[in-house]
Every structure is written in structure tokens, then in C-alpha cells.
Write an enzyme that holds these catalytic residues in place. Structure first.
Site, short mmCIF file in Angstrom:
data_model
loop_
_atom_site.label_atom_id
_atom_site.label_comp_id
_atom_site.label_asym_id
_atom_site.label_seq_id
_atom_site.Cartn_x
_atom_site.Cartn_y
_atom_site.Cartn_z
N SER A 20 34.43 48.23 52.12
CA SER A 20 33.33 48.39 51.35
C SER A 20 32.69 47.01 51.69
O SER A 20 33.28 45.97 51.52
CB SER A 20 33.52 48.47 49.94
OG SER A 20 31.86 48.27 49.14
N LYS A 44 28.63 50.65 50.73
CA LYS A 44 28.64 49.21 49.99
C LYS A 44 28.55 49.54 48.42
O LYS A 44 28.17 50.50 47.93
CB LYS A 44 27.16 48.73 50.22
CG LYS A 44 26.80 47.23 49.80
CD LYS A 44 27.65 46.04 50.11
CE LYS A 44 27.39 44.93 49.21
NZ LYS A 44 28.42 44.03 49.37
N CYS A 127 33.98 41.53 42.51
CA CYS A 127 32.99 40.90 43.19
C CYS A 127 32.90 39.25 43.02
O CYS A 127 32.75 39.05 41.71
CB CYS A 127 31.49 41.43 43.25
SG CYS A 127 30.47 40.38 44.27
O1 IRO Z 1 28.94 39.73 47.94
C1 IRO Z 1 29.16 40.78 47.73
O2 IRO Z 1 28.41 41.74 47.76
C2 IRO Z 1 30.55 41.17 48.05
C3 IRO Z 1 31.30 41.92 47.04
I1 IRO Z 1 29.98 43.14 45.66
C4 IRO Z 1 32.42 42.19 46.87
O3 IRO Z 1 33.18 43.05 46.23
N1 IRO Z 1 33.14 41.27 47.84
C5 IRO Z 1 32.75 40.53 48.65
O4 IRO Z 1 33.47 39.70 49.33
N2 IRO Z 1 31.43 40.22 48.58
#
Ligand code: IRO
Length: 308
Positions: A20, A44, A127
Site C-alpha cells: 500500500s 493506497k 502510518c
Molecule cells: O505517508 C504515508 O502516506 C504513509 C503511510 I499512510 C503509511 O502507512 N506508511 C508510510 O510509509 N507512509
């Protein structure tokens, strides 16, 4: 050779899929995954409202891996709910990843995304890049409460994406939480949060958000990912299937994840660097690895690490 795998009763035509966040935010990117050799389409992580994410530069790739602080840029859950039926036409599983900014957001999204009927729903508790918001899965009490509230709303298999843990006591506590919450599969691991990569020539960080702090991915995190896959595989006695994520750059990396207990693997950094052709390469490499050892299926090696 057959690289298919089954997770929580859902059949995947290949054990390789996107992580993702990697090339899976827009409709075009998701359709390209559908047309590719990827064994699933993973969205995503979505939020209730559409988001443009953190200021750029927010992704940087370097020889050992990558650092990102994307900040959850995504189309918003209603857009993904609409896209899911179209994505399902590719005949491979669709995994919808949800990441609320608060507990109630997870419930709001779970209700609607469940109606759209993806093959699996993944609850992202890890995240690392929202300024001021700690990773939920570093708090076992918050995690358990959230999972117990969201579980009844999800009728398809429910997975949980966890961050890396660095102490066996933390693995043990979280494995107990996972065992109590009706989790159908685990995805291990999210990026290693809050690393700092700097450019000594310019005397700056390589990304802008959070003073340059971001999630690390790629080869350099493989040992951390393998340790987490192995720890949860053993603690849960192989009862909960695991998707191994972190440092899968070549077929042999996938094989190592499988030995530790993974049923499938996800590709993040190297997918961003190479594009969707990466899946065909990985398949070829893993097939060569398995046939040189005399095995035919991922299943033949899952969890079979020979400890010394
Ligand atoms: O910065 C992000 O969007 C992001 C997410 I949500 C995540 O779960 N893992 C990451 O490395 N970046």
C-alpha cells in the site's frame, strides 16, 4: 510453476503484490496494477476526506532503500468505494486499506468500504507520517479498542498492518491483542518510522516534512521485517496468515520472508523505482529459487526456517 497463495480463504494468483502506498493512489495506477502480473490490487490507505498529503519533496530513493513522508495523499474513501467494483473485474483480489485520523474514521470507512465488497480490508494502524499523531499500533490498549469496534462492521476478511516492533515483549503483547480481535491476516511491516536521511553536500534532509523525518523502506529494513514476520508467526503458531512486507527487492528476499512464515509478500520501494514490470521479474527469480531447491509451491517452505 505455481506461485499462487491463499490468505484467509482468498486465492491470490501470485504471492507478489504492491505494498500500500506504492503506485496505488489514482484510478490509473490501480488499473495498471490490475493489468500487471501483481497477485492483488492493494489501494493506497484511504481517509474520510481526500488529502493532498505533506509538502514535497516527500519521497526519496537511494541505493539502500527509501524514505517517505507522504502524509496520506489519497482520493478519499468514497472515491475508492466507487472504484472497487471496476478493480474487481481483473479477477484478482482487491485489498482496501483504511487509515483513519481518529478512531471513528475507521468505523465510518469500514461501513461503506465493506458495502463495496473488496476481497479483503486492511486496517492500517501504523502510518508514521501524520504530524502530531502517533502510530496507533504502538499503543496496545488503543489498538484493541479500535479493532474490537471495527471488526463487526467488516464482513470480508480483515487484516491489520502493523509497524515494526523492536522488543520481544512488544511482539508478545501485540500478538495477544491480535489473537483477541478476530484478525484474519497480518501485514508486517509498515515502514520503519521516523528515520532521517541527509544530504551532506547540501547539509539538508532529503525530504521536507517533519524536519526530514520519515518512514524507511527497501533493502535496509529487510532484517527488521523478517524478524517481525518470524516473531508473529511463532507467537501465533502459524494460525494467522502473514503478508511479509519490507526489503523485498529480489526473488530471494521473498523466499526469506516465506521461510519466516509469510504466505505472500508486498513490494514497495522497488515497485516505485522499477514500475509494474517488477512483478514479472520477481516471479522469475522466485521460481528459479524454488525449483533449484526442488520445491514447487510457496506453501512447501512457509515457516520452515531451520533455526540453529
Ligand atoms: O505517508 C504515508 O502516506 C504513509 C503511510 I499512510 C503509511 O502507512 N506508511 C508510510 O510509509 N507512509
Amino acid at each position: 510453476m505455481n506461485l499462487s497463495t491463499t490468505i484467509a480463504g482468498v486465492k491470490f494468483p501470485s504471492c507478489f503484490m504492491n505494498a500500500s502506498g506504492a503506485l496505488c493512489m489514482t484510478r490509473e495506477e490501480l488499473l495498471a496494477l490490475g493489468r500487471s502480473r501483481a497477485g492483488a490490487i492493494v489501494t493506497k490507505s484511504m481517509t474520510v476526506e481526500p488529502r493532498s498529503g505533506n509538502p514535497e519533496p516527500r519521497y526519496y530513493g537511494f541505493p539502500g532503500g527509501s524514505i517517505n513522508s507522504m502524509g496520506l495523499p489519497n482520493l478519499g474513501y468514497l472515491a475508492y468505494a466507487e472504484l472497487i467494483p471496476e478493480l474487481k473485474q481483473f479477477g484478482k483480489p482487491v485489498i482496501a486499506s483504511i487509515a483513519g485520523l481518529c478512531e471513528d474514521d475507521f468505523l465510518t470507512m469500514a461501513r461503506v468500504i465493506n458495502q463495496a465488497n473488496p476481497d479483503l480490508i486492511e486496517v492500517n494502524l501504523s502510518c508514521p507520517n501524520i504530524p502530531g499523531k502517533p502510530q496507533i499500533a504502538y499503543d496496545p490498549v488503543d489498538s484493541e479498542r479500535l479493532l474490537k469496534r471495527v471488526r463487526p462492521l467488516i464482513k470480508v476478511p480483515m487484516g491489520v498492518k502493523l509497524p515494526p516492533y523492536f522488543d520481544p515483549a512488544h511482539h508478545a503483547v501485540m500478538a495477544e491483542v491480535i489473537g483477541r480481535c478476530g484478525v484474519d491476516y497480518l501485514n508486517l511491516i509498515n515502514s520503519v518510522g521516523n528515520g532521517l536521511v541527509i544530504d551532506p553536500k547540501r547539509e539538508t534532509p532529503v525530504i521536507k516534512p517533519k524536519g526530514g523525518f520519515g518512514g524507511l523502506g527497501g533493502s535496509l529494513i529487510k532484517p527488521v521485517a523478517l524478524a517481525n514476520v518470524r516473531a508473529f508467526w511463532k507467537l501465533l503458531a502459524g494460525r494467522i496468515p502473514i503478508i511479509g512486507t519490507g526489503g523485498v527487492v529480489q526473488g530471494i528476499d521473498a523466499f526469506e520472508h516465506v521461510l519466516c512464515g509469510a504466505s505472500a509478500v508486498q513490494v514497495g520501494t522497488v515497485l516505485v523505482e522499477e514500475g509494474v514490470g517488477v512483478f514479472e521479474r520477481m516471479e522469475r527469480e522466485l521460481e528459479a529459487e524454488l525449483s533449484s531447491r526442488g520445491g514447487r509451491l510457496v506453501e512447501d517452505y512457509r515457516g520452515r526456517l531451520k533455526e540453529l
